[in-house]
Structures are given as C-alpha cells and as structure tokens.
Enzyme design. Structure first.
Site, PDB file in Angstrom:
ATOM      1  N   GLY A 245     -15.736 -12.417   2.309  1.00 32.68           N
ATOM      2  CA  GLY A 245     -16.981 -11.669   2.330  1.00 32.68           C
ATOM      3  C   GLY A 245     -16.908 -10.181   2.101  1.00 32.68           C
ATOM      4  O   GLY A 245     -17.950  -9.533   1.957  1.00 32.68           O
ATOM      5  N   GLY A 286     -12.318 -13.691  -1.668  1.00 35.05           N
ATOM      6  CA  GLY A 286     -12.447 -14.156  -3.041  1.00 35.05           C
ATOM      7  C   GLY A 286     -12.740 -12.962  -3.933  1.00 35.05           C
ATOM      8  O   GLY A 286     -11.886 -12.455  -4.664  1.00 35.05           O
ATOM      9  N   ARG A 287     -13.962 -12.463  -3.807  1.00 37.77           N
ATOM     10  CA  ARG A 287     -14.440 -11.376  -4.662  1.00 37.77           C
ATOM     11  C   ARG A 287     -13.516 -10.155  -4.669  1.00 37.77           C
ATOM     12  O   ARG A 287     -13.233  -9.585  -5.731  1.00 37.77           O
ATOM     13  CB  ARG A 287     -15.822 -10.952  -4.166  1.00 37.77           C
ATOM     14  CG  ARG A 287     -16.547  -9.963  -5.045  1.00 37.77           C
ATOM     15  CD  ARG A 287     -17.808  -9.449  -4.341  1.00 37.77           C
ATOM     16  NE  ARG A 287     -18.575 -10.471  -3.700  1.00 37.77           N
ATOM     17  CZ  ARG A 287     -19.638 -11.079  -4.236  1.00 37.77           C
ATOM     18  NH1 ARG A 287     -20.074 -10.732  -5.418  1.00 37.77           N
ATOM     19  NH2 ARG A 287     -20.281 -12.008  -3.570  1.00 37.77           N
ATOM     20  N   ARG A 323     -24.924 -14.154 -12.306  1.00 40.97           N
ATOM     21  CA  ARG A 323     -25.153 -13.267 -11.155  1.00 40.97           C
ATOM     22  C   ARG A 323     -26.404 -12.391 -11.307  1.00 40.97           C
ATOM     23  O   ARG A 323     -27.189 -12.287 -10.367  1.00 40.97           O
ATOM     24  CB  ARG A 323     -23.924 -12.414 -10.859  1.00 40.97           C
ATOM     25  CG  ARG A 323     -22.654 -13.252 -10.544  1.00 40.97           C
ATOM     26  CD  ARG A 323     -21.561 -12.445  -9.883  1.00 40.97           C
ATOM     27  NE  ARG A 323     -21.937 -12.084  -8.534  1.00 40.97           N
ATOM     28  CZ  ARG A 323     -22.385 -10.923  -8.178  1.00 40.97           C
ATOM     29  NH1 ARG A 323     -22.467  -9.948  -9.054  1.00 40.97           N
ATOM     30  NH2 ARG A 323     -22.754 -10.704  -6.935  1.00 40.97           N
ATOM     31  N   TYR A 327     -29.042 -13.326  -8.456  1.00 38.93           N
ATOM     32  CA  TYR A 327     -29.081 -12.397  -7.309  1.00 38.93           C
ATOM     33  C   TYR A 327     -29.597 -11.014  -7.701  1.00 38.93           C
ATOM     34  O   TYR A 327     -29.416 -10.061  -6.943  1.00 38.93           O
ATOM     35  CB  TYR A 327     -27.686 -12.206  -6.705  1.00 38.93           C
ATOM     36  CG  TYR A 327     -26.856 -13.443  -6.563  1.00 38.93           C
ATOM     37  CD1 TYR A 327     -27.165 -14.401  -5.604  1.00 38.93           C
ATOM     38  CD2 TYR A 327     -25.748 -13.657  -7.375  1.00 38.93           C
ATOM     39  CE1 TYR A 327     -26.386 -15.543  -5.469  1.00 38.93           C
ATOM     40  CE2 TYR A 327     -24.959 -14.795  -7.241  1.00 38.93           C
ATOM     41  CZ  TYR A 327     -25.288 -15.729  -6.291  1.00 38.93           C
ATOM     42  OH  TYR A 327     -24.519 -16.849  -6.161  1.00 38.93           O
ATOM     43  N   CYS A 354     -33.424 -19.716 -23.071  1.00 38.81           N
ATOM     44  CA  CYS A 354     -34.887 -19.711 -23.024  1.00 38.81           C
ATOM     45  C   CYS A 354     -35.422 -19.559 -21.612  1.00 38.81           C
ATOM     46  O   CYS A 354     -36.046 -20.471 -21.063  1.00 38.81           O
ATOM     47  CB  CYS A 354     -35.407 -20.995 -23.647  1.00 38.81           C
ATOM     48  SG  CYS A 354     -34.836 -21.110 -25.326  1.00 38.81           S
ATOM     49  N   GLU A 355     -35.140 -18.441 -20.998  1.00 38.29           N
ATOM     50  CA  GLU A 355     -35.680 -18.101 -19.680  1.00 38.29           C
ATOM     51  C   GLU A 355     -35.785 -16.584 -19.624  1.00 38.29           C
ATOM     52  O   GLU A 355     -34.861 -15.892 -20.057  1.00 38.29           O
ATOM     53  CB  GLU A 355     -34.722 -18.513 -18.548  1.00 38.29           C
ATOM     54  CG  GLU A 355     -34.331 -19.947 -18.562  1.00 38.29           C
ATOM     55  CD  GLU A 355     -34.427 -20.603 -17.197  1.00 38.29           C
ATOM     56  OE1 GLU A 355     -34.939 -19.976 -16.257  1.00 38.29           O
ATOM     57  OE2 GLU A 355     -33.990 -21.755 -17.115  1.00 38.29           O
ATOM     58  N   TYR A 383     -17.030 -15.252  -9.463  1.00 38.65           N
ATOM     59  CA  TYR A 383     -18.304 -15.957  -9.617  1.00 38.65           C
ATOM     60  C   TYR A 383     -18.879 -15.762 -11.021  1.00 38.65           C
ATOM     61  O   TYR A 383     -20.082 -15.630 -11.197  1.00 38.65           O
ATOM     62  CB  TYR A 383     -19.300 -15.537  -8.528  1.00 38.65           C
ATOM     63  CG  TYR A 383     -18.694 -15.652  -7.140  1.00 38.65           C
ATOM     64  CD1 TYR A 383     -18.456 -16.911  -6.589  1.00 38.65           C
ATOM     65  CD2 TYR A 383     -18.309 -14.527  -6.410  1.00 38.65           C
ATOM     66  CE1 TYR A 383     -17.862 -17.041  -5.342  1.00 38.65           C
ATOM     67  CE2 TYR A 383     -17.720 -14.653  -5.153  1.00 38.65           C
ATOM     68  CZ  TYR A 383     -17.511 -15.906  -4.632  1.00 38.65           C
ATOM     69  OH  TYR A 383     -16.921 -16.028  -3.394  1.00 38.65           O
TER      70      TYR A 383
HETATM   71  N1  LLP Z   1     -14.962 -18.424   2.654  1.00 40.37           N
HETATM   72  C1  LLP Z   1     -16.090 -19.161   2.654  1.00 40.37           C
HETATM   73  C2  LLP Z   1     -16.267 -20.222   3.640  1.00 40.37           C
HETATM   74  C3  LLP Z   1     -17.079 -18.893   1.687  1.00 40.37           C
HETATM   75  O1  LLP Z   1     -18.199 -19.620   1.684  1.00 40.37           O
HETATM   76  C4  LLP Z   1     -16.882 -17.866   0.736  1.00 40.37           C
HETATM   77  C5  LLP Z   1     -17.887 -17.566  -0.276  1.00 40.37           C
HETATM   78  C6  LLP Z   1     -15.666 -17.128   0.791  1.00 40.37           C
HETATM   79  C7  LLP Z   1     -14.739 -17.442   1.765  1.00 40.37           C
HETATM   80  C8  LLP Z   1     -15.347 -16.026  -0.176  1.00 40.37           C
HETATM   81  O2  LLP Z   1     -16.241 -14.975  -0.072  1.00 40.37           O
HETATM   82  P1  LLP Z   1     -15.976 -13.597  -0.874  1.00 40.37           P
HETATM   83  O3  LLP Z   1     -14.738 -12.960  -0.286  1.00 40.37           O
HETATM   84  O4  LLP Z   1     -15.789 -13.936  -2.316  1.00 40.37           O
HETATM   85  O5  LLP Z   1     -17.198 -12.825  -0.630  1.00 40.37           O
HETATM   86  N2  LLP Z   1     -21.879 -16.592  -5.921  1.00 40.37           N
HETATM   87  C9  LLP Z   1     -22.080 -15.460  -5.042  1.00 40.37           C
HETATM   88  C10 LLP Z   1     -21.127 -15.461  -3.896  1.00 40.37           C
HETATM   89  C11 LLP Z   1     -21.114 -16.756  -3.119  1.00 40.37           C
HETATM   90  C12 LLP Z   1     -20.134 -16.750  -1.981  1.00 40.37           C
HETATM   91  C13 LLP Z   1     -19.971 -18.108  -1.414  1.00 40.37           C
HETATM   92  N3  LLP Z   1     -18.996 -18.202  -0.378  1.00 40.37           N
HETATM   93  C14 LLP Z   1     -22.009 -14.181  -5.871  1.00 40.37           C
HETATM   94  O6  LLP Z   1     -21.762 -14.249  -7.064  1.00 40.37           O
HETATM   95  O7  LLP Z   1     -22.221 -13.091  -5.342  1.00 40.37           O
END
Ligand code: LLP
Length: 425
Positions: A245, A286-287, A323, A327, A354-355, A383
C-alpha cells in the site's frame, strides 16, 4: 545513485532513454504500444525497501498483482524476494519461475476456491492470510483431507481510514476485506481447534497508493495489541504481515524522495511492532517496487479538434492502461523526441476505444504533438499490463525489460490468433 525516474533525456537533444536504451530505437524494433521496464530501478526499490527493515527479521513478499511478468518475478526471486499472491494463477506463475519459492509465498484474497487452496497446500506455501470464518473452515477441511499442515494468519480489518481512491481503500469495516478486528480472537480460538492449522501470524492490508505513513502506524498499533492478546491466549504468533500500500508520487512536478518515504513508512511500523519480541515482519509492496520502473510507449495516430477541444489520439488505449479511466489517475506524459521550440498546447490524450472514459490525460498542457510522434506514459510499471484487457479485440502490448544498455523482449505482442484461440464458432 539511481534516480527516482529511470526515464530521462540524457541531454537536450537526445530522445528519451530508459537507463542506457533509447526508446526511439526500441519502438523501431518492437513497435507500439510497448511497455518498457528498468531492471535496475526494480532492484533498487527492492533493496531500498528491504534495507529499511534491516533492524527486524523480515521478508519482502512482492505483490504479484502489480506486475506479474515472469521475467520480473524471476528477477525478484533471484534477489531474495518472496511473493504475495491472490489467486491460483499467481501461484502457478511463481511455480513456473521457481518451484522452491512457494515456501516464500503468502496467499491473500477474499475468495479462495477449494482448488486454489489445494494447490497452495500441495506447493507448501509459507502462510495463508485467511479473510473469513468460512474460508478458515474450508482450509481446515482441505488440509485434513490432504494431510498437509497449513500456517495461517487472520487478515484483520483494523477499521483505519487511509486517504486514497475509494476503490483501493480496504481497511474500513465497511469494506469486504478481512475479519473485523473485534472478532479476531474468537476466530483464532476456533482455528486452534483444527489439527492441521497452525495460527502463526496476523495480517493486515489497509489499501493502496497511501502516501502518508500515519494510517500504517495506526493499523500497526492495533495489530501489536492483538498480537499481545493472542500470545496471552497461548497462541504462538510469530509473524505480522503488514500488507502493501505504500504510495508513490505520479506528478513529476511534486517532489518525491523514495528514500525518505520508505524511512517514514518503516519508522511508523517499527515503532509499534519492534517492541514485540521474536516477531518476523512480512511486507507486501507492489506499486512501490515496480510503478516507476515502467512506462507505456505509444504513437500518436491523429490530432483532431472538436470545437474548443484538441484530442491527441494514440495507439494505446484504456485496455492497455486503465488507471486513468478507472481511478482518474494521473500519469505524466512526455514526448520521446523533443521537437525544438514546440509550443505547449492544452489537449486530451485519448485512445481509440469506444468509450469517453478512454483517456490518458484531460486538459493537459503538452508540447505540441503531431501524428507519428512517440510519447511515453510514465509510472506505468504497476497495474498496467497486469490490469489490461482485450477490450475492443485489441491484442495486448509487448513488454521489454531493460538491463543497462541491453533490452530484451519479455512478452511478445499478442496476435489475433492468441485472442481467438479459445473460441469456436
Ligand atoms: N497486499 C494485498 C493484500 C493487496 O490487496 C495489495 C493490492 C497489495 C498487497 C499491494 O499493494 P501496493 O503496494 O501495490 O499498493 N489497481 C489499483 C491498485 C489495486 C491494489 C490492490 N491490492 C491501482 O492501479 O492503483
């Protein structure tokens, strides 16, 4: 030192580079739209992340959903990362990269099926992050059937507010995720009765793209309290999984120092969790690891005017990078080749889908663009392709991984045959 942004113009006259590779040249070899990632940047972020938690036993479990390219998973695997998965499919990817790495996998997700649970049990994953009492029952049943022991953590919902887009906020009671922290002890008690389950951890994930460290600290405080209570109840809790997150800055004009960010984040967590003895931290970024390592390259097809508005139509679309549409996310867009003296124009950058939601930027001031120009949509490493689709029967882009001056194709461009293969008339 490695810069925050691996995509840069080395000098005033050169095209945009990813590390040592000219993006202009790259698209001549691989076409557009094209995802490009910097290996150095990914590794730099992984090390930065792990380094911030040096003072406590920990494992960085990269969140596979952010970017699940096998080559990137392999890179992270070779460099000691574990993995956070949310499906059997993501586990299959890890097994494909390195079977032995299953022991560094944490399995989250609110809707695990029996088949996915069986695969995870047979693969010997590190821990299941359980999101409901029903899932606990199913896991207990499958584990005893297969005679496989399973380590579990309850993913608790700490009821902490974190400022981010409502679609990616997860830590409030009104969200579908986790078990209400007030019911956690009761659920652990019922887990303790299960012969094949070992309650060895607690987990939490409050959302994504969270830029302040405070909500992480608030969640950690509640988790620390729960760990103390569970240990007092006699449960051998050994790990806390703090989820992912941690956000990044998508606007290049705003300052962003990843070193400071990770330090603040680590401090907020460690302040609450380091006082607990014999605790191993699991982290699921992740991000933060991959977003800024990637860009989506796309070519301008048309520039058209409708009334007051100018639309720059590119060959990439919302199916390639959703994205902005989903969002209202901001991504910086930069021309790959800078044309001398180009004036700034306020334009919408849109795809061919087409959106009306198919846009990459709205009312954005950009150097004047013309058909044939190449632009890079930055910070698209997380993502991006992982959230892409074939909407409008559009084959997905190719992906290239850059290692210094070398670039290699890690996913070829999809063909119409790929798209049509599962269908029959
Ligand atoms: N752990 C769990 C249980 C999660 O659900 C997620 C992300 C992460 C870790 C990794 O989170 P990060 O470090 O990447 O923030 N598609 C959206 C983001 C969806 C996140 C879903 N869960 C976007 O493009 O902003």
């Amino acid at each position: 030192m490695i810069s925050t942004r691996p995509f840069a113009h080395p000098d005033a006259r050169s095209p945009l580079f990813c590390d040592g590779v000219s993006l202009d040249t790259l698209t001549k070899n691989y076409g557009t739209p094209l995802y490009v990632y910097s290996e150095n940047q990914i590794l730099h972020r992984l090390r930065l992340f792990a380094g911030a938690f040096e003072s406590i036993p920990h494992l960085v479990c990269y969140s596979v959903k952010a970017n699940s390219a096998l080559a990137i998973l392999k890179l992270l695997d070779k460099n000691g990362a574990g993995f956070d998965i949310v499906s059997g499919g993501e586990l299959e990817r890890i097994l494909r990269v390195n079977k032995a790495s299953a022991q560094r996998v944490v399995f989250s997700g609110v809707g695990k099926t029996a088949a996915e649970i069986d695969l995870a049990l047979r693969s010997g994953i590190l821990i299941f992050n359980i999101e409901s009492a029903g899932e606990l029952d199913l896991l207990a049943e499958r584990a005893s059937k297969l005679r496989k022991r399973a380590r579990i953590a309850l993913r608790v919902n700490p009821d902490v507010f974190a400022e981010t887009h409502p679609y990616i906020s997860t830590g409030l009671r009104e969200h579908k995720f986790g078990v209400d922290i007030r019911q956690a002890r009761a659920v652990y008690k019922s887990a303790a009765k299960q012969k094949y389950l070992d309650s060895s951890g607690v987990s939490v994930h409050i959302g994504s793209q969270i830029r302040s460290a405070d909500p992480f600290g608030a969640a950690a405080e509640r988790i620390a309290q729960l760990v103390r209570e569970l240990r007092a109840d006699g449960l051998p809790i050994q790990s806390v999984d703090v989820g992912g997150g941690l956000g990044i800055e998508y606007h290049s004009e705003h300052s962003f120092n990843p070193e400071d960010k990770i330090q603040q984040y680590a401090l907020a967590l460690l302040r609450k969790l380091r006082p607990i003895e014999n605790l191993r931290l699991l982290l699921e970024p992740g991000r933060f690891i991959v977003a800024q390592a990637g860009a989506l390259l796309t070519r301008v097809l048309y520039v058209k005017k409708n009334g007051e508005k100018t639309f720059v139509v590119t060959d990439a679309a919302m199916n390639d990078l959703i994205r902005p549409a989903l969002y209202q996310a901001h991504h910086d867009i930069v021309p790959v080749v800078r044309s001398k003296g180009a004036r700034k124009k306020v334009v919408d950058v849109v795809g061919p889908v087409c959106e009306s939601g198919d846009f990459f930027a709205r009312d954005r001031g950009l150097p004047e663009l013309k058909p044939g120009d190449l632009v890079a949509i930055l910070d698209a490493g997380a993502y991006g392709l992982s959230l892409s689709s074939n909407y409008n029967s559009r084959p997905r882009p190719a992906e290239v991984l850059v290692d210094g001056k070398r670039a290699r194709l890690i996913r070829r461009r999809e063909t119409m045959d790929d798209l049509l293969a599962p269908e029959q008339i």
